[in-house]
Design an enzyme around this catalytic site. Structure first.
Site, mmCIF file in Angstrom:
data_model
loop_
_atom_site.group_PDB
_atom_site.id
_atom_site.type_symbol
_atom_site.label_atom_id
_atom_site.label_comp_id
_atom_site.label_asym_id
_atom_site.label_seq_id
_atom_site.Cartn_x
_atom_site.Cartn_y
_atom_site.Cartn_z
ATOM 1 N N GLU A 1 -8.959 0.435 -2.779
ATOM 2 C CA GLU A 1 -8.643 1.418 -3.803
ATOM 3 C C GLU A 1 -9.083 2.813 -3.359
ATOM 4 O O GLU A 1 -9.861 2.949 -2.403
ATOM 5 C CB GLU A 1 -9.363 1.033 -5.106
ATOM 6 C CG GLU A 1 -8.971 -0.333 -5.649
ATOM 7 C CD GLU A 1 -7.597 -0.354 -6.321
ATOM 8 O OE1 GLU A 1 -6.743 0.516 -6.018
ATOM 9 O OE2 GLU A 1 -7.374 -1.260 -7.150
ATOM 10 N N ASP B 1 -5.657 -10.264 1.244
ATOM 11 C CA ASP B 1 -6.607 -10.273 0.132
ATOM 12 C C ASP B 1 -6.473 -11.499 -0.760
ATOM 13 O O ASP B 1 -5.517 -12.273 -0.632
ATOM 14 C CB ASP B 1 -6.469 -8.978 -0.701
ATOM 15 C CG ASP B 1 -5.012 -8.593 -0.954
ATOM 16 O OD1 ASP B 1 -4.127 -9.460 -0.830
ATOM 17 O OD2 ASP B 1 -4.769 -7.418 -1.279
ATOM 18 N N ASN C 1 -1.057 3.627 -6.643
ATOM 19 C CA ASN C 1 -2.100 4.651 -6.444
ATOM 20 C C ASN C 1 -2.410 4.860 -4.957
ATOM 21 O O ASN C 1 -3.411 5.471 -4.596
ATOM 22 C CB ASN C 1 -3.380 4.267 -7.199
ATOM 23 C CG ASN C 1 -3.999 2.967 -6.694
ATOM 24 O OD1 ASN C 1 -3.432 2.310 -5.815
ATOM 25 N ND2 ASN C 1 -5.137 2.598 -7.237
ATOM 26 N N HIS D 1 -3.042 2.474 -2.741
ATOM 27 C CA HIS D 1 -3.931 1.495 -2.097
ATOM 28 C C HIS D 1 -3.155 0.642 -1.091
ATOM 29 O O HIS D 1 -1.941 0.478 -1.192
ATOM 30 C CB HIS D 1 -4.700 0.648 -3.115
ATOM 31 C CG HIS D 1 -3.933 -0.417 -3.818
ATOM 32 N ND1 HIS D 1 -4.166 -0.777 -5.125
ATOM 33 C CD2 HIS D 1 -2.929 -1.247 -3.411
ATOM 34 C CE1 HIS D 1 -3.367 -1.767 -5.467
ATOM 35 N NE2 HIS D 1 -2.597 -2.063 -4.454
HETATM 36 C C1 GLP Z 1 -1.267 -5.420 -4.808
HETATM 37 C C2 GLP Z 1 -1.717 -5.978 -3.444
HETATM 38 C C3 GLP Z 1 -1.228 -5.124 -2.323
HETATM 39 C C4 GLP Z 1 0.229 -4.792 -2.580
HETATM 40 C C5 GLP Z 1 0.327 -3.860 -3.742
HETATM 41 C C6 GLP Z 1 1.744 -3.624 -4.216
HETATM 42 O O1 GLP Z 1 -2.310 -5.124 -5.656
HETATM 43 N N1 GLP Z 1 -3.137 -6.190 -3.310
HETATM 44 O O2 GLP Z 1 -1.405 -5.802 -1.101
HETATM 45 O O3 GLP Z 1 0.791 -4.165 -1.463
HETATM 46 O O4 GLP Z 1 -0.524 -4.217 -4.798
HETATM 47 O O5 GLP Z 1 2.235 -4.699 -4.950
HETATM 48 P P1 GLP Z 1 3.782 -4.916 -5.179
HETATM 49 O O6 GLP Z 1 4.362 -5.238 -3.868
HETATM 50 O O7 GLP Z 1 3.864 -6.051 -6.156
HETATM 51 O O8 GLP Z 1 4.311 -3.641 -5.730
#
Ligand code: GLP
Length: 242
Positions: free
Chosen positions: A142, A67, A135, A137
């Site tokens: 989402e 992303d 959440n 995702h």
């Molecule tokens: C972000 C990314 C995800 C990621 C998630 C967790 O928003 N778009 O790809 O896996 O949230 O983030 P983190 O690894 O910083 O907890």
């Protein structure tokens, strides 16, 4: 799903990195799906250390990231392209032109279609490394996102905006939209490796593994993936029944 629990985040990172290194050695032209955020950083550090110490080569590897934020390009330190260059690509012998991150600038709808075309032209993703949002995702898919979704323009939930605001100079700077690979794009990967650690992930992990398969908890879709490996530390696994 193949769920593996580790006593430390270091051991978890080591295991995830070892799987990727083995796959790259076995298939030098591997197509690797990558992710951003805090979760994969330790894995990337181990890939870099192994590349330096053992010479594992990424010359023929192609990568696709999950992303990118809308409106941010590679010059923005908050962009996922910048993150990937800094955290991984600049430290490997990978060809930059073989590294793909969705573009959050220009014609976004066209960028989405082009991204799917590129993944297909590369022969699909062999291994996809992912994290999980608090959440549930995956990428920026989402709750409520269709399981049939391909790369698309995604509206970020308030929970995600709040969770990621810490990476921006001021909370108001975080974009409210992103380009994200879809849930179907992720399910199309032949193998999925998820890394999740810390107490903040425990509820989402429990619902992913023990709850119903539902668009309300996007990661639950992985229950139907033929080769999904879920790597957890004690805290992320703390709410699991066994
Ligand atoms: C972000 C990314 C995800 C990621 C998630 C967790 O928003 N778009 O790809 O896996 O949230 O983030 P983190 O690894 O910083 O907890």
């Amino acid at each position: 799903m193949d769920v593996r629990k580790f006593d430390s985040v270091e051991a978890l990172n080591q295991a995830a990195a070892a799987m990727i290194i083995e796959a790259v050695k076995e298939t030098p032209h591997l197509v690797l799906g990558l992710s951003t955020g805090n979760s994969p950083i330790g894995v990337y550090q181990r890939l870099i250390a192994d590349h330096r110490e053992n010479g594992t080569s990424y010359k023929e590897v192609t990568t696709f990231n999950l992303d990118e934020y809308e409106g941010l390009d590679e010059n923005s330190p908050q962009s996922y392209r910048y993150f990937m260059n800094e955290q991984l690509f600049d430290h490997l012998d990978i060809a930059k032109e073989n590294t793909h991150v969705p573009s959050g600038v220009g014609d976004l709808a066209e960028n989405c279609k082009e991204y799917e075309r590129l993944i297909e032209a590369a022969g699909g993703i062999g291994i996809q490394l992912i994290g999980i949002g608090t959440n549930g995702h995956i990428a920026f898919n989402e709750p409520g996102t269709s399981f049939e979704s391909l790369t698309h323009i995604a509206d970020l939930s308030q929970e995600t905006i709040d969770a990621n605001a810490k990476y921006f100079p001021s909370p108001g700077d975080i974009p409210s939209r992103a380009i994200s690979m879809g849930i179907q794009s992720i399910m199309n990967a032949r193998k999925v490796i998820m890394v999740a650690f810390g107490q903040s992930k425990a509820r989402a992990v429990k619902e992913m593994l023990e709850g119903p398969v539902s668009t309300e908890l996007p990661a639950s879709v992985l229950q139907g993936h033929p080769d999904a490996i879920i790597l957890l530390d004690r805290e992320a696994a703390s709410l699991l029944s066994n």
